[in-house]
Design a protein around this motif. Structure first.
Motif, PDB file in Angstrom:
ATOM      1  N   UNK A  61      12.239   6.230   5.665  1.00 15.29           N
ATOM      2  CA  UNK A  61      11.918   7.668   5.675  1.00 15.29           C
ATOM      3  C   UNK A  61      13.182   8.500   5.506  1.00 15.29           C
ATOM      4  N   UNK A  62      14.233   8.117   6.221  1.00 18.39           N
ATOM      5  CA  UNK A  62      15.488   8.861   6.104  1.00 18.39           C
ATOM      6  C   UNK A  62      16.083   8.687   4.705  1.00 18.39           C
ATOM      7  N   UNK A  63      15.970   7.500   4.157  1.00 20.07           N
ATOM      8  CA  UNK A  63      16.486   7.272   2.801  1.00 20.07           C
ATOM      9  C   UNK A  63      15.791   8.200   1.809  1.00 20.07           C
ATOM     10  N   UNK A  64      14.493   8.398   2.003  1.00 21.69           N
ATOM     11  CA  UNK A  64      13.766   9.327   1.146  1.00 21.69           C
ATOM     12  C   UNK A  64      14.264  10.751   1.337  1.00 21.69           C
ATOM     13  N   UNK A 170       0.848 -10.142   4.211  1.00 19.96           N
ATOM     14  CA  UNK A 170       2.151  -9.470   4.274  1.00 19.96           C
ATOM     15  C   UNK A 170       2.024  -8.137   5.024  1.00 19.96           C
ATOM     16  N   UNK A 171       2.924  -7.872   5.939  1.00 17.18           N
ATOM     17  CA  UNK A 171       3.084  -6.507   6.465  1.00 17.18           C
ATOM     18  C   UNK A 171       4.188  -5.864   5.636  1.00 17.18           C
ATOM     19  N   UNK A 172       3.877  -4.741   5.018  1.00 14.98           N
ATOM     20  CA  UNK A 172       4.795  -4.144   4.048  1.00 14.98           C
ATOM     21  C   UNK A 172       5.143  -2.722   4.451  1.00 14.98           C
ATOM     22  N   UNK A 173       6.428  -2.424   4.494  1.00 19.15           N
ATOM     23  CA  UNK A 173       6.855  -1.029   4.593  1.00 19.15           C
ATOM     24  C   UNK A 173       6.936  -0.492   3.171  1.00 19.15           C
ATOM     25  N   UNK A 174       6.121   0.502   2.899  1.00 16.53           N
ATOM     26  CA  UNK A 174       6.080   1.089   1.556  1.00 16.53           C
ATOM     27  C   UNK A 174       7.299   1.980   1.334  1.00 16.53           C
ATOM     28  N   UNK A 175       7.587   2.286   0.091  1.00 19.59           N
ATOM     29  CA  UNK A 175       8.750   3.139  -0.195  1.00 19.59           C
ATOM     30  C   UNK A 175       8.662   4.541   0.421  1.00 19.59           C
ATOM     31  N   UNK A 176       7.483   4.905   0.888  1.00 15.88           N
ATOM     32  CA  UNK A 176       7.337   6.188   1.589  1.00 15.88           C
ATOM     33  C   UNK A 176       7.653   6.070   3.073  1.00 15.88           C
ATOM     34  N   UNK A 177       7.719   4.846   3.574  1.00 22.64           N
ATOM     35  CA  UNK A 177       7.898   4.636   5.007  1.00 22.64           C
ATOM     36  C   UNK A 177       6.607   4.282   5.712  1.00 22.64           C
ATOM     37  N   UNK A 178       5.465   4.511   5.054  1.00 25.51           N
ATOM     38  CA  UNK A 178       4.197   4.056   5.623  1.00 25.51           C
ATOM     39  C   UNK A 178       4.140   2.531   5.559  1.00 25.51           C
ATOM     40  N   UNK A 214       7.932  -2.490  -2.236  1.00 21.85           N
ATOM     41  CA  UNK A 214       7.799  -2.384  -0.790  1.00 21.85           C
ATOM     42  C   UNK A 214       8.718  -3.379  -0.121  1.00 21.85           C
ATOM     43  N   UNK A 215       8.794  -3.293   1.192  1.00 17.03           N
ATOM     44  CA  UNK A 215       9.675  -4.174   1.965  1.00 17.03           C
ATOM     45  C   UNK A 215       8.804  -4.982   2.916  1.00 17.03           C
ATOM     46  N   UNK A 216       8.749  -6.277   2.710  1.00 21.05           N
ATOM     47  CA  UNK A 216       7.905  -7.128   3.545  1.00 21.05           C
ATOM     48  C   UNK A 216       8.629  -7.381   4.869  1.00 21.05           C
ATOM     49  N   UNK A 217       8.004  -6.965   5.973  1.00 19.59           N
ATOM     50  CA  UNK A 217       8.656  -7.158   7.275  1.00 19.59           C
ATOM     51  C   UNK A 217       7.989  -8.265   8.096  1.00 19.59           C
ATOM     52  N   UNK A 218       6.962  -8.872   7.509  1.00 17.31           N
ATOM     53  CA  UNK A 218       6.289  -9.979   8.206  1.00 17.31           C
ATOM     54  C   UNK A 218       5.387 -10.661   7.209  1.00 17.31           C
ATOM     55  N   UNK A 219       5.252 -11.958   7.321  1.00 16.85           N
ATOM     56  CA  UNK A 219       4.256 -12.658   6.500  1.00 16.85           C
ATOM     57  C   UNK A 219       3.797 -13.916   7.230  1.00 16.85           C
ATOM     58  N   UNK A 220       2.641 -14.401   6.820  1.00 15.28           N
ATOM     59  CA  UNK A 220       2.168 -15.668   7.348  1.00 15.28           C
ATOM     60  C   UNK A 220       2.435 -16.764   6.323  1.00 15.28           C
ATOM     61  N   UNK A 221       2.967 -17.860   6.802  1.00 16.32           N
ATOM     62  CA  UNK A 221       3.259 -19.016   5.967  1.00 16.32           C
ATOM     63  C   UNK A 221       2.398 -20.161   6.473  1.00 16.32           C
ATOM     64  N   UNK A 222       1.681 -20.797   5.554  1.00 14.39           N
ATOM     65  CA  UNK A 222       0.844 -21.919   5.948  1.00 14.39           C
ATOM     66  C   UNK A 222       1.695 -23.184   6.088  1.00 14.39           C
ATOM     67  N   UNK A 223       1.319 -23.998   7.041  1.00 13.75           N
ATOM     68  CA  UNK A 223       2.047 -25.239   7.309  1.00 13.75           C
ATOM     69  C   UNK A 223       1.135 -26.415   7.009  1.00 13.75           C
ATOM     70  N   UNK A 513       4.193   2.662 -13.909  1.00 13.76           N
ATOM     71  CA  UNK A 513       3.238   3.622 -13.338  1.00 13.76           C
ATOM     72  C   UNK A 513       2.991   3.313 -11.864  1.00 13.76           C
ATOM     73  N   UNK A 514       2.883   2.029 -11.549  1.00 15.92           N
ATOM     74  CA  UNK A 514       2.677   1.651 -10.143  1.00 15.92           C
ATOM     75  C   UNK A 514       3.925   1.998  -9.330  1.00 15.92           C
ATOM     76  N   UNK A 515       5.073   1.695  -9.917  1.00 15.35           N
ATOM     77  CA  UNK A 515       6.337   2.012  -9.256  1.00 15.35           C
ATOM     78  C   UNK A 515       6.420   3.512  -8.944  1.00 15.35           C
ATOM     79  N   UNK A 516       6.128   4.326  -9.922  1.00 19.24           N
ATOM     80  CA  UNK A 516       6.225   5.776  -9.724  1.00 19.24           C
ATOM     81  C   UNK A 516       5.212   6.242  -8.678  1.00 19.24           C
ATOM     82  N   UNK A 517       4.029   5.633  -8.701  1.00 14.38           N
ATOM     83  CA  UNK A 517       2.998   6.025  -7.732  1.00 14.38           C
ATOM     84  C   UNK A 517       3.423   5.676  -6.310  1.00 14.38           C
ATOM     85  N   UNK A 518       4.060   4.510  -6.139  1.00 12.06           N
ATOM     86  CA  UNK A 518       4.393   4.063  -4.788  1.00 12.06           C
ATOM     87  C   UNK A 518       5.771   4.524  -4.334  1.00 12.06           C
ATOM     88  N   UNK A 519       6.656   4.747  -5.279  1.00  7.63           N
ATOM     89  CA  UNK A 519       8.037   5.069  -4.899  1.00  7.63           C
ATOM     90  C   UNK A 519       8.560   6.216  -5.764  1.00  7.63           C
TER      91      UNK A 519
END
Lengths: 532, 532
Positions: A61-64, A170-178, A214-223, A513-519
């Motif tokens: 958010x601050x980066x934005x 994936x838990x993702x922090x979007x480029x907006x901070x959401x 986006x920035x992935x801050x968590x994911x599930x990995x199968x074992x 287009x997706x990039x511009x929409x999200x970031x």
């Protein structure tokens, strides 16, 4: 990015939010993070070290607000592809402190983890839990991030070797901070979030690997549950690689071979088991095929060496072993199997074994066996890391640091159909071009899935030698161009070559287009696989 | 959509482009396509039948120009989820004429096909090629689209049963009319396009399943080599389903069971093998558990019946068979195996067998065996289609047409972890709620992957009975709500219930932002899984 007043203000805001110790502009730190294993030009101006998902959201958010781009890294061990260096000038967002394992399920065989969790940490976690589950390990360092490798579509050795195909939620922090969760995890209380890739409606997780969306801050990995039986194998062949690939494909297709096999050439084996033969070459580079042929005989290295493992019940493994033996007959010169008894023996005597096999009169291929046996059973190993020092004139240090030690390493990694014809074309081209630029063609062919292979071609050099940085990059680009022309695009890119991700025409337009929409502000990792 | 001048102009333009025979406003056609197996309100105003990918692009470009939304269907056999009926008023874009198989590779086991290719067509194609490869078939009609089912994340029975996980390389007409290929296929000449899901950079294919972000006009579907050996099994249990699920999971996890197993309840078996017992119930609905218990004894139906197959080498199948027998011991009452000899026998005598088992004194579960054996070997069958006529008082016609025949069918299909506890919760809730709304709880639990299950709960009724349409939808919504509360979201939605795809908060915002970026005019299938 110039160090202007916006950056100064942003740094002050980040310090206030994260605490001063989580924001670094220290010259030595900055110098350190801006070094990769090849020449790069973009620079990180500062390093942020958030500790939580919420902190990451605040950083973004601050980066934005201050219009400062961020470049996220997990543990920064992306050697050969860029380490921690950003694609364009940015502030580094080091996720190493997000190192929690937040969920684990023995019954359903998964683990949920943050990007700072290393291969070693996950392995130790499973050991501490006395778990029957195996992780899949890459051949890189035990200090590599599991999440980072998965997002870059890295791979390993076991049946779970295609990492991105065995991860979800994936838990993702979007480029907006959401923030969002991909898959079913977005439904409150949905307990299938860690269990399925799809979710309901368009599946978004593909957008967040090899991406700046986006920035992935968590994911599930199968074992995978430890199989009842495992039997590793290595083979050597002074024969062409093509027929070996064709012989193995049917066994992969019908499920007898479930893991990822790897076939390395002579240069791969010699560079993986020792440093450059300065003596035998009278100090000249590259190591020419003629000299290599002499060394092959001397060190008992075959032209091609393969490795893999059979996983299953005792009956399945026994049957697969017989089928493998039949398939390889006539195509290889020697196959050795390592059953559980022999595997355990190797593990117990790893150190003495190493010192024994260090003797030049033993097969050099076998020196790689202990670390191979580890990764084939999902155990991370540091055993392959020394190969980055191949061209160095100083020995491999006890704590290798390829960036700081100015090891030169560039991976060129084309995708090809799983056929002998295609693997032959790719490897022939790599051998010819690497040598013509003065590098050894250090090649490993990974039979990643039933249908496709990835060849990883290492251009390994000494960055201290003048001109080598430029020559290696020239070689990388020429080889990548030629491979693309032949229909073999790279599966992954280094930070200095993101232009290969450019989508010509409609494809690029869609990604953009997706990039511009999200970031809209271009906050997250500008230039990274972004189709422009 | 009102039939205004824009539509008139658009129709004229489409006629000019596609030819008059490819554009229909015929009242009878329109009436026909606007009927599903439950009540819907949105209507198709016309039907376009393009024959080529380029035609589809033209259709979309004109739709944009005249601001007329299009609703693409493949073959329109999406029974129980909406058939051909659009989510919101639109012109139907029927892709049935795009029915080419454009690529086939026996060695690398894949086929590339257009959305009009049916299951039957693909099966016949493989037979004609004398191919050793199997497709995976759903239990729906042989006339269903392979591409359509895959995009809706449908599933089948073999190791390739999770269709969307075994498809790649989508050619997509974007809502602007431009086209892209997902994965490596976007690189000119890249020969790995049909072989890998990932590609380079963000993976886009996930965006185009369960979606309105584009129209897939071609995809590659991976096939499996016919195993050396196959042995089908069915089991019956007058015992709880939970312990069966828990007993099977370890075998699925360790690779002994590679296919998708299905477990149906008594209502599933009775509705799959005959029509409603109007006599035994004195014409009353629903079929109450007490009456069902009597019929169970009479028709020799167990509370739970399961089916699946073992695939592999002879040795693998033999071993899996023994392990399966051990796992199920005590949890089921009877297991029957059908080895190759018995399978062939069944195939040859399918018709006489049917007439034999039509006798009421034989187990009704066994009546379903011939069609089960087909789908377990990747052969499409029409054998399950009659179940849509369960509550009809007229017999199943020779050519079933559930829409036109006003069969009522709504699928409620929650995702749950692959554990006995979760399957028990889901099925208990479905039984309780279906009965409380006056419907039979017709349930099939599919053990789709190692980690998750999908239960398909059929609300089957007669649309001719006043009030049943509304009651069925009320039941569907109440059941879906309760399942969501408990953490079991649906894997798929019907066209009248797309509001469940609503992403609350950030998730919906992301999907909507992508939607707006790719489809600014809202041209493609407005409302379909679109997160709003």
């Amino acid at each position: 990015m110039t160090v202007g007043s916006a950056l100064t203000d942003a740094l002050a805001a980040w310090r206030e939010t994260l605490g001063a110790d989580a924001v670094s502009c220290d010259a030595q730190v900055i110098q350190g993070v801006n070094v990769a294993t090849f020449q790069t030009t973009a620079r990180a101006a500062a390093v942020l070290r958030p500790s939580t998902h919420e902190d990451v959201q605040q950083c973004v958010r601050l980066a934005n607000r201050f219009r400062i781009p961020l470049y996220p890294i997990s543990t920064g061990k992306n050697w050969g592809y860029g380490s921690r260096v950003p694609v364009r000038d940015a502030v580094l967002l080091d996720l190493g402190r997000l190192n929690r394992i937040t969920d684990f399920n023995e019954e359903l065989a998964y683990v949920t983890l943050e990007p700072g969790v290393t291969q070693r940490q996950l392995y130790d976690f499973l050991q501490a839990k006395d778990s029957r589950l195996w992780m899949d390990a890459t051949g890189s360092s035990p200090d590599c991030s599991v999440v980072g490798n998965t997002l870059e579509r890295g791979f390993g050795h076991t049946p779970m070797g295609d990492h991105c195909s065995h991860a979800c939620g994936f838990r993702v922090v979007l480029p907006t901070g959401d923030a969002i969760e991909t898959g079913f995890g977005r439904f409150p209380g949905a307990i299938s979030g860690p269990l399925s890739r799809w979710g309901l409606g368009p599946a978004l997780d593909g957008l967040f690997s090899q991406s700046n969306l986006g920035i992935v801050t968590k994911m599930t990995v199968w074992l995978m549950p430890a199989p009842e039986s495992v039997e590793a194998f290595v083979f050597q062949a002074d024969k062409p690689v093509g027929p070996i690939v064709d012989a193995l494909r049917p066994l992969r297709m019908n499920g007898l071979l479930r893991g990822v096999m790897h076939i390395g050439n002579d240069y791969k084996v010699i560079s993986g088991s020792g440093q450059y033969p300065w003596e035998a070459t009278a100090g000249k580079t590259p190591l020419l095929p003629k000299t290599m042929a002499t060394l092959r005989r001397e060190l008992r290295i075959a032209q091609w060496s393969g490795s893999g493992a059979l996983y299953g019940t005792r009956g399945q493994v026994k049957e697969a072993k017989a089928a493998l033996g039949r398939a390889l007959r006539g195509h290889v010169d020697r196959v050795q199997f390592f059953d559980e008894r022999r595997l355990n023996l190797f593990r117990r005597i790893e150190r003495p074994y190493r010192s024994i096999t260090g003797r030049r009169d033993l097969s050099r291929a076998l020196q790689l066996v202990p670390q191979l046996l580890d990764v084939l059973q999902g155990k991370p190993t540091a055993g392959f890391l020394g190969s980055a020092y191949w061209r160095k004139k100083t020995p491999v240090p006890a704590a290798p640091d390829p960036d700081a030690d100015r090891c030169g390493l560039l991976w060129c990694s084309p995708v090809a159909p799983n056929t002998g014809k295609d693997v032959t074309l790719v490897t022939d081209l790599a051998i010819e071009m690497a040598l013509s630029y003065g590098f050894e063609p250090i090649i490993s062919v990974s039979l990643l899935t039933e249908r496709m292979t990835i060849s990883t071609i290492a251009l390994t050099y000494d960055r201290e030698v003048a001109g080598e940085d430029a020559r290696a990059m020239d070689c990388y680009r020429a080889l990548t161009d030629r491979l693309l022309e032949r229909g073999y695009p790279p599966y992954r890119l280094n930070v200095a070559s993101m232009d290969y991700a450019n989508g010509a025409g409609a494809y690029g337009t869609v990604v953009q287009a997706i990039r511009t929409a999200l970031d809209p502000n271009g906050t997250v990792a500008p230039g990274r696989y972004d189709g422009r």
